[in-house]
Design a protein around this motif. Structure first.
Motif, short mmCIF file in Angstrom:
data_model
loop_
_atom_site.label_atom_id
_atom_site.label_comp_id
_atom_site.label_asym_id
_atom_site.label_seq_id
_atom_site.Cartn_x
_atom_site.Cartn_y
_atom_site.Cartn_z
N VAL A 94 0.79 -0.74 0.35
CA VAL A 94 0.32 -0.11 -0.07
C VAL A 94 0.70 1.03 0.25
O VAL A 94 2.06 0.98 0.50
CB VAL A 94 -1.09 -0.42 1.71
CG1 VAL A 94 -1.69 -1.08 0.74
CG2 VAL A 94 -0.47 0.16 2.49
N ALA A 95 0.49 2.23 -0.03
CA ALA A 95 1.41 3.47 -0.44
C ALA A 95 0.10 4.49 -0.01
O ALA A 95 -0.74 5.03 0.06
CB ALA A 95 1.83 3.77 -1.83
N MET A 96 1.07 5.43 0.75
CA MET A 96 0.23 6.75 0.34
C MET A 96 1.27 8.22 0.28
O MET A 96 2.39 8.10 0.33
CB MET A 96 -0.16 6.95 2.37
CG MET A 96 -0.53 8.19 2.47
SD MET A 96 -0.97 8.06 4.64
CE MET A 96 -1.94 9.50 4.66
N ILE A 97 0.11 8.89 -0.14
CA ILE A 97 1.09 10.29 -1.10
C ILE A 97 0.84 11.83 0.12
O ILE A 97 -0.41 12.22 -0.36
CB ILE A 97 1.47 11.17 -1.82
CG1 ILE A 97 2.01 9.43 -2.78
CG2 ILE A 97 2.51 11.39 -2.12
CD1 ILE A 97 1.03 8.82 -3.57
N ASP A 98 1.91 12.48 0.93
CA ASP A 98 0.68 13.87 1.19
C ASP A 98 2.16 15.29 1.30
O ASP A 98 3.20 14.63 0.64
CB ASP A 98 0.94 13.87 3.03
CG ASP A 98 -0.99 12.98 3.24
OD1 ASP A 98 -1.61 14.31 2.75
OD2 ASP A 98 -0.69 12.63 4.18
N THR A 99 1.05 16.21 1.11
CA THR A 99 1.77 17.16 0.31
C THR A 99 2.00 18.41 1.60
O THR A 99 0.80 18.33 2.02
CB THR A 99 1.97 18.17 -0.84
OG1 THR A 99 2.53 16.88 -2.10
CG2 THR A 99 2.16 19.39 -1.46
N LEU A 100 2.78 19.08 1.66
CA LEU A 100 2.31 20.18 2.85
C LEU A 100 3.22 21.49 2.58
O LEU A 100 4.81 21.43 1.65
CB LEU A 100 2.80 19.68 4.73
CG LEU A 100 4.27 19.33 4.94
CD1 LEU A 100 5.37 19.90 5.20
CD2 LEU A 100 4.20 17.85 5.33
N THR A 101 3.36 22.91 3.60
CA THR A 101 3.94 23.81 3.62
C THR A 101 4.72 23.44 4.65
O THR A 101 4.28 23.53 5.33
CB THR A 101 3.29 25.05 3.24
OG1 THR A 101 2.03 25.13 3.54
CG2 THR A 101 2.98 24.67 1.93
N TYR A 102 5.69 24.00 4.63
CA TYR A 102 6.96 24.02 5.95
C TYR A 102 6.68 25.89 6.00
O TYR A 102 7.08 26.48 6.00
CB TYR A 102 8.76 23.92 4.86
CG TYR A 102 9.33 22.95 6.27
CD1 TYR A 102 9.10 22.30 6.87
CD2 TYR A 102 10.54 24.06 6.64
CE1 TYR A 102 9.98 22.32 7.61
CE2 TYR A 102 11.18 24.12 7.75
CZ TYR A 102 11.05 22.84 8.36
OH TYR A 102 12.13 22.53 9.27
#
Length: 230
Positions: A94-102
């Motif tokens: 399984v896989a999971m991808i997230d994006t955030l601002t630092y």
């Protein structure tokens, strides 16, 4: 994963390598005690993205779409960070991808992140009903991109996942002649990567880095879902 996202956003992790080690430490502590740490299990393992180097995560920053060899370059306030991790349990991936601002979000990056998660939510919603044609999802992606004036990166598509990290069926970002029926029970990595640039990409010489040709920032998000399960 959610804990890592939160701690990265708040500045607890300073570089892509810090994030790589955080996942290793988390799983190592689980196996050492023999007690499952929710939501993980003792026999859960991280997939090796770069076997010869032992790296497991993709941590991409700003214009990078994917970087499978983490660096120790420190994040800067306002950086856009995409974290992609896949694991294997009892032979299944399984896989999971997230994006955030630092630390400090910018208006442009906040918009891109919001649009990407909105499109991902629509993909997942359509898959939840089951027995849906891939072109129906592709058409929604095309229309959403037009409405939000963004470019969907064609190299990053939703696809099957299971015994390996990339399997059939493949869901294109635009309708094609190959219209596949996504059946109930299919396991899909629903994902989307978007940019405000033209979507052209450069692959570096050792093939562990994928970057936008015009240096436009990108957002990459994804979840593993079972078709037909609400």
């Amino acid at each position: 994963m959610n804990k890592t996202i939160k701690e990265t956003r708040n500045g607890a992790y300073k570089s892509p390598m810090d994030i790589e080690y955080s996942f290793r430490d988390y799983l190592d502590s689980t196996r050492a005690t023999g007690i499952p740490i929710e939501p993980l299990y003792p026999n859960l393992t991280l997939n090796n993205r770069v076997p010869e180097y032992g790296y497991h995560t993709s941590v991409a920053v700003n214009e990078e779409v994917s970087r499978s060899k983490p660096t120790d370059t420190e994040f800067q306030p306002g950086d856009l960070i995409s974290i992609d991790v896949s694991v294997r349990l009892d032979g299944m991936c399984v896989a999971m991808i997230d994006t955030l601002t630092y630390r400090t979000p910018t208006r442009l990056y906040s918009k891109l992140v919001g649009v990407a998660y909105s499109i991902l939510a629509q993909i997942i919603s359509m898959l939840n009903y089951g027995n849906i044609a891939s072109n129906a999802i592709a058409g929604m992606i095309t229309e959403s991109a037009k409405q939000n004036n963004i470019t969907v990166i064609p190299n990053i598509v939703s696809h099957g996942i299971g015994l390996s990290s990339f399997e059939e069926p493949i869901i294109p970002i635009k309708p094609t002649d190959r219209n596949v029926l996504l059946r109930r029970g299919n396991v899909i990595l629903a994902q989307i990567a978007i940019t405000e640039g033209d979507g052209g990409l450069i692959i570096d010489t050792d093939k562990w880095l994928l970057i936008t040709q015009d240096d436009s920032p990108t957002v990459h998000v994804g979840r593993t879902v079972i078709v037909g399960e609400l």
